[in-house]
Design an enzyme around this catalytic site. Structure first.
Site, short mmCIF file in Angstrom:
data_model
loop_
_atom_site.label_atom_id
_atom_site.label_comp_id
_atom_site.label_asym_id
_atom_site.label_seq_id
_atom_site.Cartn_x
_atom_site.Cartn_y
_atom_site.Cartn_z
N CYS A 1 80.62 54.20 99.35
CA CYS A 1 81.88 53.98 98.62
C CYS A 1 82.36 55.22 97.87
O CYS A 1 83.56 55.56 97.92
CB CYS A 1 81.72 52.80 97.66
SG CYS A 1 80.20 52.82 96.68
N HIS B 1 85.64 53.29 91.28
CA HIS B 1 84.76 54.44 91.07
C HIS B 1 85.59 55.66 90.68
O HIS B 1 86.53 56.05 91.38
CB HIS B 1 83.98 54.77 92.35
CG HIS B 1 82.87 53.82 92.65
ND1 HIS B 1 82.52 52.77 91.84
CD2 HIS B 1 81.99 53.77 93.71
CE1 HIS B 1 81.49 52.11 92.37
NE2 HIS B 1 81.15 52.70 93.50
#
Length: 342
Positions: free
Chosen positions: A141, A234
């Site tokens: 990710c 993130h």
């Protein structure tokens, strides 16, 4: 247009839910089978602890979750199962003729498995052009979010070294995830196994496709991965040693004007703008920027010069959508467009 039937492995997990959300009413795919392990035999609406945006789609609430050893009929399979289970199950499904699009890390670095972010390295998907069944992986990710701005910078300015610091959301650990006493008002300075993925996967993603393999990019990447008390999104800090004398203004222009190939830009899951550059000194922020373009875009800010003479910036993207399920869905859409599926 006849839709391609698809199955979702690990359908009740955090990433599996995003797969269900993205494909239950998709113009190209028909959600045909939901697969799980501990939830097998239950109705999906009862088995799932839904944490994705919105509600459990009405069309799948009463669908029975199949076991992982079921004889799947769907042509394409989206996999959100743990790597320990994916290691054997995914190649078996590919050998049975399924097109497997996986979020698991088990086979990402296998030489014959393309590691694809469609608006970064779509040509790598062509490795599977002549296969009846195959496996296509999307990256870690954080790696997905990081390589999105790295690709245009590599093409325009060249890259010698990248230093990466990640501030990764709690949802990246799955559900139920990080224990509450570790997660609340705290930062975990290490995520096991994460830094190696961030240091190695970009070299494959940004590498050169050969006839039947990928030659990895010779690029030095150093990573520190941390877990922060944020539910989703993130945040990644990049320090860039560019091969030319590009200024922060040059870098911001390169990123703001980047466009993927037309075939990729036209995909249903493709964001309106892959990279959005902001000059707001307090952006990007997970709370405000994670779901840009329904979670498929990357926001870049704080592009500035470093005292060492390098350029540094902050980028942010959804870890469960662009950084996971959304990337796999785009890979599958591109495979359909190229007649590798369907």
């Amino acid at each position: 247009m006849t839709k391609t039937p698809v199955a979702v492995l690990g359908a009740t997990g955090a990433v599996g839910q995003q797969f269900v959300r993205l494909v239950h009413d998709h113009p190209t795919f028909a959600l045909a089978e939901l697969v799980g392990s501990s939830s097998a035999g239950q109705r999906y609406g009862q088995a799932v602890d839904w944490i994705a945006p919105g509600d459990v789609p009405e069309a799948v609430r009463d669908e029975t979750v199949l076991s992982t050893d079921a004889d799947l009929q769907a042509e394409a399979v989206f996999s959100a199962i743990p790597s320990s289970a994916a290691r054997q199950l995914e190649p078996r499904l590919a050998k049975q003729g399924h097109a497997v699009f996986t979020n698991a890390s088990a086979h990402r670095m296998d030489p014959d498995v393309p590691l694809v972010v469609p608006d970064v390295n779509p040509d790598h998907l062509d490795l599977v052009a002549d296969r009846d069944g195959f496996l296509v992986a999307n990256p870690n990710c954080s790696a997905i979010v990081a390589v999105t701005p790295l690709k245009p910078l590599l093409d325009e300015h060249g890259l010698r070294r990248v230093d990466v610091v990640t501030l990764q959301a709690l949802s990246g650990a799955g559900y139920p995830g990080v224990p509450s006493l570790d997660a609340t008002a705290n930062v975990l300075p290490r995520i096991g196994g994460e830094e190696d993925k961030i240091e190695t996967e970009p070299c494959k993603i940004l590498g050169r496709r050969e006839a039947d393999s990928i030659t990895h990019r010779d690029l030095s990447v150093s990573a520190t991965a941390t877990r922060v008390p944020v539910p989703e999104g993130h945040t990644i800090v990049l320090h860039l040693d560019l091969a030319d004398d590009a200024t922060p203004e040059d870098v911001a222009h390169t990123l703001a004007t980047y466009r993927p190939p037309e075939q990729v830009a036209d995909l249903a899951a493709s964001p309106e703008q892959v990279i959005r550059v902001t000059d707001d000194p307090d952006r990007p922020q997970p709370r405000r920027d994670t779901y840009v373009d329904d979670g498929m875009g990357v926001t870049v800010g704080r592009v500035r010069e470093d005292p060492t003479g390098t350029v540094k910036l902050v980028c942010l993207g959804s870890n469960t959508v662009r950084g996971a399920a959304g990337c796999s869905v785009m890979n599958a859409e591109l495979a359909v467009e190229r007649d590798y599926v369907g």
